[in-house]
Structures are given as C-alpha cells and as structure tokens.
Design an enzyme around this catalytic site. Sequence first.
Site, mmCIF file in Angstrom:
data_model
loop_
_atom_site.group_PDB
_atom_site.id
_atom_site.type_symbol
_atom_site.label_atom_id
_atom_site.label_comp_id
_atom_site.label_asym_id
_atom_site.label_seq_id
_atom_site.Cartn_x
_atom_site.Cartn_y
_atom_site.Cartn_z
ATOM 1 N N GLU A 280 1.078 -4.733 8.831
ATOM 2 C CA GLU A 280 -0.316 -5.045 9.125
ATOM 3 C C GLU A 280 -0.628 -6.516 8.811
ATOM 4 O OE1 GLU A 280 -2.720 -1.717 8.324
ATOM 5 O OE2 GLU A 280 -4.586 -2.837 8.342
ATOM 6 N N GLU A 283 0.828 -8.492 11.472
ATOM 7 C CA GLU A 283 0.018 -8.350 12.683
ATOM 8 C C GLU A 283 -1.237 -9.216 12.587
ATOM 9 O OE1 GLU A 283 -1.027 -4.282 13.602
ATOM 10 O OE2 GLU A 283 -2.238 -4.897 15.329
ATOM 11 N N CYS A 300 -5.649 3.081 8.967
ATOM 12 C CA CYS A 300 -5.025 4.061 8.072
ATOM 13 C C CYS A 300 -5.752 5.392 8.046
ATOM 14 C CB CYS A 300 -5.001 3.544 6.640
ATOM 15 S SG CYS A 300 -4.190 1.970 6.508
ATOM 16 N N SER A 320 -5.635 -2.241 14.455
ATOM 17 C CA SER A 320 -4.216 -2.471 14.199
ATOM 18 C C SER A 320 -3.394 -1.353 14.838
ATOM 19 C CB SER A 320 -3.988 -2.490 12.692
ATOM 20 O OG SER A 320 -2.632 -2.269 12.418
ATOM 21 N N LYS A 359 -5.959 14.247 8.237
ATOM 22 C CA LYS A 359 -4.526 13.997 8.376
ATOM 23 C C LYS A 359 -3.817 15.191 9.009
ATOM 24 C CE LYS A 359 -3.362 9.854 6.517
ATOM 25 N NZ LYS A 359 -4.455 9.109 7.159
ATOM 26 N N GLU A 362 -4.094 14.411 12.443
ATOM 27 C CA GLU A 362 -3.245 13.274 12.771
ATOM 28 C C GLU A 362 -1.797 13.716 12.964
ATOM 29 O OE1 GLU A 362 -3.381 9.701 10.168
ATOM 30 O OE2 GLU A 362 -1.229 9.583 10.522
ATOM 31 N N GLU A 367 1.020 11.223 20.180
ATOM 32 C CA GLU A 367 1.534 9.839 20.146
ATOM 33 C C GLU A 367 2.431 9.593 18.944
ATOM 34 O OE1 GLU A 367 -1.815 11.003 21.007
ATOM 35 O OE2 GLU A 367 -2.661 9.452 19.721
ATOM 36 N N CYS A 505 -10.213 6.903 0.310
ATOM 37 C CA CYS A 505 -9.450 8.151 0.256
ATOM 38 C C CYS A 505 -9.715 8.951 -1.012
ATOM 39 C CB CYS A 505 -7.961 7.857 0.349
ATOM 40 S SG CYS A 505 -7.555 6.954 1.837
#
Lengths: 592, 511
Positions: A280, A283, A300, A320, A359, A362, A367, A505
């Site tokens: 990151e 990037e 994230c 990102s 999550k 996720e 993907e 989180c």
Amino acid sequence: MSTVKIFINNKEYNVDSTYTIMKACDEIGIKIPRLCYHPKLSISSGCRICIVEVEGMRNFVASCSYPVSEGMKVHTNTDAIRQARKDILELILDNHPKDCNTCVRDEVCELQQLASSIGLRERKFEGVLRTPFVDASSPSIVNNHDKCILCGRCVRVCAQIQNVSAIDYANRGFNTVVVPAYNNPIAESVCTLCGQCVNICPTAALTEQNYTKDVFSLLNDKTKVKVAQIAPSVRVAIGEAFGIKPGNNMAREIVHALKLLGFDYVFDAQFSADLTIMEEASELLERLNGHGKLPMITSCSSGWMKALEQFYPELIENVSTCKSPMSMLSSVVKSYFADKIGKKPTEIANVAIMCCVAKKYEAKRPELAMEDGNPATDYVLTTRELAWMIKSAGIDFKNLKGMDFDAPLGFSTGAATIFGVSGGVMEAAVRTAYELATKSKMENIDVIAVRGNEGIKEGAININGTEIRVAVANGLGNASKLFEELKKDPNKYHFIEVMACPGGCIGGGGQPYAGIQDLPFDPKLVNERAKALYSSDEKNTIRRSHENPSIIQLYKEFFGKPLSEKSHKYLHTHYKQKFPKGILRKSGKEAK
Amino acid sequence: MEKQMFTDRFASVFGTESFFKKQKRIALKNCGLIDPENINDYIYADGYKALGTVLTKMTPKDVVETVKASGLRGRGGAGFPTGRKWELTAQQESDEKFVVCNADEGDPGAFMDRSVVEGDPHTVIEGMAIGGYAIGSSKGVVYIRAEYPLAIKRLIKAIDDARKENFLGKNILGSNFSFDIEIRYGAGAFVCGEETALIRSIEGLRGMPKSRPPFPAAKGLFGKPTLVNNVETWANISSIIVNGVDWFSSIGIDKSKGTKVFALAGKIVNTGLAEVPMGMTLREIIYDVGGGIPNGKKFKAVQTGGPSGGCLTDKMLDTKIDYESLMQAGSIMGSGGMIVIDEDSCMVNIAKFFLQFTQDESCGKCIPCREGTKRMLEILTRITDGEGKPGDIEKLEELGNVIKKASLCGLGQSAPNPVLSTIKNFREEYEEHVYQKKCRAVVCEKLITYTINDKCIGCSACRRACPVVAIKGAPKEAHSIQQELCIKCGKCFRSCKFHAIDKTSEAKEQK
C-alpha cells in the site's frame, strides 16, 4: 451550568437543568433499568422499561427522554412502577421464544439480564408469538425475527452511526418487523454487513452467521492442513469473553488455544498487515508520482468495501487495489507457504479469526478466490465464535501458558499491531512510505494526529518537501461526511483511511458482547482495547513494516518487490460497482 | 341583498327542524349552505373578514391573546387550550415556523373534519392563515387522509382560489404577511392523527410518535416550531375573530367554551353530525338532538370519543359534555364520536370491537401498546368465545392499567378505555361470559344455543340451510337441532319464516 432542585425518591438533589431524569439518576447512582436507550443513539422511548413516577403527572414518564425541572418529585421504585416494569417486561417475553438454554446468547443476553434484575417470577399473559422467520441469506449476518423485541437499536445504529439505513421497521402493531427495504433478504439489500447491529442487539435477533460447527468438523479432518490466522483486534478483546479486564493482549494465549483446538499452524494477520503496508505504501508513492488517482483510500475494511461498491462507485479508482490483510495472508498461505510445505492449495484450509462479520462475506468474494476457483479463506470466525469454541472444547483459556505464532508467517512489527485501531493503517503506511520515499529514518514515528476517538481525523506529513495531507474516518457515517467534504474539494487529501466500524476494527461487529455493566460500543471499552494495541506497538523493537525480517524474506523468496507481477496476482484485487436492491442504476431502473 | 339570502337560509334550516333546534353551529356554520367550490359564497358569508381584520387591525400578539381569551380548546381530542398552544409557538425564536392542519381523521364513524373540509374549506384556510400571522409562520401544511378524495379536491380548489384572491400567497391583502399552504396526504395510518407521528409522516418518515417533550411548539416539523391544530379547531378561529371573544365565551360552560361537533352513530334515530354547545347533557344530545333509541329499545350505553373512548351507562346520562366532566365519568371528548348502544348489544363484544381497531392501528413502537393490546384482545376473544377463565377479567384490568399509564402516545394511553370502562360499568356481563358462558344480549356466537320451538311446521327450510346437517326431522313434522353438531352459524334462524327457532344464551352449568 444552571442547576435545578429535584427530589428523587424523597431525597433532594441539585442537578444540571439540561438533564433527563435518567441522566440525573445515573449521576446519583440509581441505574434505572433500560432497554432501547443508548447514549450514542437518538432517544426512542419505545421500550418503556425506564418509566418512573413523577408527582403530578397522570401517567408514568419515560426517564430517558423526560427533562428534569425545578421541584420535580421523581419516584423510581414504587410498587406501581415495579409492577408496571414487570408487566411490560412480561409483555416482551410473552412474544419471545422460551429457548434461553439453547440460544446463542444464553448468559450474554441483555434481555435475560434485565428479566433477572427486574425479577419477573410468573407469566400471566401468554398468547400467540410473532411469526418465526429467519433471514440467513447473507454469509455474515442472520436475522432471527422471532427473537426481535423491536427495541430499534439496530435501526438507529444503522441509520445514525453508519448512515446506511439498511434496515427499518415494516408493518404495523403486533406485526411490526425490522427488515431491509421491501422485505428483501439481507444479502440482496444495501446492508454493508458491518455488524454493528449485531453488537448492539440486546437479544439473539441479529447474530453472525455461525461457522463453528464447520470449523470443528474441519479440525477433525485429517486430510487437511489447518491454518489459523488472527486479526490484531481479536487479541485485545477476546479476554472480555472470559471475564478478563478489557485491554489485555492475549495473542499468546489465543495461539495456544488454537493449537489445543487442533490447528496445525497459527499465523498472524499482523504479518500480512505488514505485507499490506509494503504494497500500500508503494502504491501510494506510485500514485503520488502521478500513476493513479488521488486521494488514495484504504481497502482493508470489508464493510467499507461493500459500501464503496454500492454508495461511492465514483471512488472505486481511488481505492487501493491491495487486498485486506486477511485475504493477503490466505493467498500467501495457499501459494508461498503451500510450496514450502509441499502441499497443494486444496489440501490447506484457512480459518481466519476476525473481529468482523463482514469478513465472512469478503471470504466468499469471487475476486478473491485462488486460481483453482476455491476461496483463499475457507472460514471466518468472529472473536465471539472463537471464544465459544474455546469454552466448548473445555480449554482453560485464563490459565494457558501461551505460545508463539508459527514461522514464517507469524512475525509482525508494531506497525501491524495498530491496524486494529482507527488511524493505525494510516500511521503504519506513513512510517513505511516516508522511509521508502526519503530513504531516511523517520524521527518520530508516532503519528499522533491520526490517533484518538474522533470520527474524522486529519494530519499532514512532510515527505521530500511535499506535504502529504491525510484523513482518517471511522464508522461509515463519518466516512460519508468525509466524502461530502471531498466532493467540495477533491484535492483536499492525498491519503484517506476508512474503517467501517466505530473506533476501527477494535469496535468491530464480531467482538465480544459488552458485559453486564458495559454498553455496546462503549467508548471506554474501545479505548481500553486501543490502548492495549498502542502499548504493544511501543513495546515492539521493530515498529516499521519494511523492517520485518519475515517480510524481507518473503519478498526475497517469492514476490521480488512490492507491486511486482506476482504480488499483483496474489495481493491485489479490483472492485466494481454493485446494485443491491434499492440502489438505482443510471437508467433509473432498480437492480433486479 | 345576497347576504340577506344567506341569513334566511340559516334561519330556514336551523329554525324549523327539530334536529337542529338545540344545535349551535360555529365550525359547521357554512356547511350545506354555501357552495364550497365558490370562494365568493364564502366571502358573502363573512368569509375572510377575520383575516382582513387581523391583518389590518391586530398585532400577532393581539390575535394570540384573543384566541387565549376565547377559551377555545383543541377539538382533536386532548382539549389543550388553543391560545396557550399558539402562545407557546409564537414565543419560539426560529428562522422558520410551520402551521399544520391535522385532517387525518381516523376514528371510525367520525366525519366532522371531512364535512368541514368538504363543506367549507375556506374556513380552514382562513383559520390557518390567521394562525400563521399570530405565530410568525409563512408556511402551512394540511395533512389530510387520502381516503377523502372529495375533501382533497375541494381543498385544492379552495387553496388555488384563495391564492388568486390573495388570501394566500405573498403580501396577503397588501400587508407584509405572506402565507401559503401545501397539502400532504396520509396513507391510512390511524396513529398519524397523533401530532408527532403526523409530523414524522409529513417529513417522509414512518408515522410513529415521538416522546414529548420537546413538544411540536418547540421542535416540530423538520425540527422547527410547529403549530398543530385539527380541522375543527381551525374552523372556529374566524368566527372568534369576527364575533369577538365575549360572544364565543358566552357559549359553553366553565372551562369548555364554544361548541363541539359530534358524530352520532349506532342505535340512535338521527344519525349524523350535530354541533352542540358545550355543557349540554348526554341525555339532551341523545334524546333531543338524536331523537332517542329506535324501535322502542332500551338505552344501554353511550361510547364517546371514538374507538378509545369509554362506555357510559344510563346513570351517567346527565353528564355534561365538556372535557372535564367526560373525563371524570370515565370517557373522553375525543374528536367527537358518539356511538349509542342499546340493549341488543353485548358490552364485551363492543369492547372487543374497539380494541380490535386500536390493536390493528398500533404503530408497533412502544411495548405496552404493541404487545399489550394484542394480549388484551386475545383475552377478550377468549371470553366472547366462551373460553374465558377465572382471572381473565382481572388480567384485563391489570394490562389495561399498564397500557394506559405506560404507553408512549395517546393511542396507547387511551386504547384500553373501552375495555376498562365496560368492565367498570358492566362487570356482571363480563362475569356472565366467563363464569356462566352466557351472553345476555345473545350476540356472542359461541355462547348462543339455537333450539326449535313448537311453532315449527316442518317446512324443512332450516334443514336445507344447515351446512353441517345438524337438523333432523321429517317433512311436516317438528324438526330438532342436534346441539353437538351445531356450529352456531345462525343460518337456520335466518331461514325460518315462522319464528320457530329460538336464539338464546342461558347460563351453563360450570363443568
């Protein structure tokens, strides 16, 4: 501050004139029972549990909303009030399944605790129950309508804290339910699956999709290599589920417990947090050098990613391309690590212990699947689920000696630890980006500006003479405010961190339920968890992700360098606009 | 000349018909007399004179004082002093204020607001404009139920016409005061008649009440100070201004001034709207205005105040109709429903009927109302089905009292009234249902026994009508009903042309 004189249970007090009766009573040490009230949400006055008697009033008044006034005489515990509270509570329970013993919230249920403190000892008005209905369409959140008591805290947290409004009341009177728009299943709704509704629900009406049964079965599967990973925030919160004071870092105990449960390897999602930072930060530097859109936004938080695809498709290019640390680690385990131990990816099962319910969703994103089409992360458990598994397996968590994470994916720096706190990703990325760009040591690596409780935080860092302006938002409601600002001035920031949950989180939807004395997302609780993470960071001798020897080794052996072709294959992903029901396509037609 | 014609019409109607003799019409003064779609008709009947007077001769404060001095109280149900409400709203400092007309009339059988809006829409507009001037608001909203299409149509036309004549709009009648009115439609929720729910509904949210304080006068529509009055209240304003405070306060009694429109319904000869001065007794309105009970039946009870009012007995017929007296007697003024009940009605069944309505219309927000009314209805259903258990009446009382005292809004706080008042005044009927399985009015189906008496000629009509073949008997011979098969549908009773079937409900032996 002007005060008024009021009488509470015949004793005289001077209290702030802006107080409600409840607040005045709280201050003098009388905690009036309550249910729908939450200090962070608007006042609903719907549950009527907090009623008190005020002399001169024809009816009982709800203490949560009624303001104090000069000379007011309040009685909080008269026979009439106690009886009325009992009756009201019974009315709730009469429309609630009587399955406490088999309920997932047994012992940690607010309703149960309320019933016990109010002292309901008989049932008089039993009748029909609401129509049972379970919406288990989403991989993250389950809505058990029969356990819902319609306190509306979920509705308010979703609208007022998260600014999502995925759920609301539908139908009238006894048939009222809390559902997504048009009574659609959660999976098809605009719900971002952040799970704040689960955290704030006083009963088991909203829970996470529970995978403990599958994971127990997996642990008995001899054909698989069982790999666990734990998120930073899990270790500072899980103790609460075992009655340990909030703010203890229990990472070593968790590793030990996971080993006792039967996992072959226990890795750390903090390792991949360091990896995320490598990618990151690189990037960010690329984008700052003109390759790609600015501001760059972090990726994230799974809840935030879902919100992005639905509500802010125009920002997709700003986000990102890095996968979340969980998905990065799962990919690395099923590629780099699989090679190392000579196993096929299909012979490895990744179980991620997360503070998050989004999550779970996720993990199922196509993907993020491996080349063979199988998901990189096989199961995601919340902190709560793990705590239960530990209890269920008879592991004496409190007295475990503790064990270290396994190598080579278990070593992490202080920068990775603070991923769990709002502002942590930003701080960690800045530490690395600064040093990668300037090739010199950053003197003071504590980026205080992005720490703390505020919903939106701003800061600026000088890198090579350029001022990099950063912003941090925690909670989707704050994020939406930040993006409104961004619309007015698109060049205001270079780098933005967004976490879907309040506090980051550590305030995730999968964290242990607040204890009897605490409120869900009590700032005090979240602060304790944050403190534990910051102190772990400070104690760590290595506090910069790029100095992590395991990371250096991983790049040497596998990825080459950040943003390499291989890292693009395993560590990066893409996002695209989604049209859940309720979001209009450009043509004006609603998605099917 | 034309004005004279109006007065004549008033006299010819009100002076001769007995139904009208005891009435005094203020809110309904023009209803049925003027063409509601013709603004000129209204103007001829002194319409907009009050607005002109207010704008040219009075300060906002004068207007508030006038309404205060008149003693007018809210006609929507609770009877809060209107002038006080205006004063509270006028005192608020705010960049924007709203005037709202509550035309979400939801009580079953009540249609006074509808009649006013359909028959005299301009009086509402004028009242609201005066209210706007008094509190310093330039924006009015009429919240009207979509089920009133004619009222809506006429209101829209009236607002358009008023704008054309500059009774609404910018700089009304050349003054500095601007005011306009918008219409919002209710979608059929009874609870939206409650002012905070109504405000939420106007805002585009789910119509659910909020706890007060803050009252709408301080924080109402979109968080701004808001003056909410119902149609009938607004319809009183222009008359008060034109005829003066003394005139208005000479009508009615002590704390309840002016008149009230009632919707007479049920077992009464003259059903319909009647506007009577406050302080008239129930007896006068039922027997003199309403013409008494039809078919020589005996009066049993009167239920005032809509579905959440109480049932009063013949002993209370001399109760005066004013807010306090009705409250003391155990009922409410409400929006003015008045349902007369005769000896053929079962009080338990009546209570169940009203509770069914409020239970259906509970918004679902607060627990006592949402869950409590459901449980009460279950108990009542059980009692009328002959399955009442000892202790049920006491449970109804306990639940009723909690719902009344602990509910969030007026709907819940008054929902148990029909049950509590019938238990109080007709307890023996409840006890008969529970302990003897008897319905003295022979209404509760499950408690009825059908038997064939000796008038039976054996025509077999009943036998053919019976859906469960419970009737036996050869043609031209007396028939009989097998009780164990009978499902009490009543088809035999209705098919018999010879009064040969008895419908009774007798005390049954306790098992």
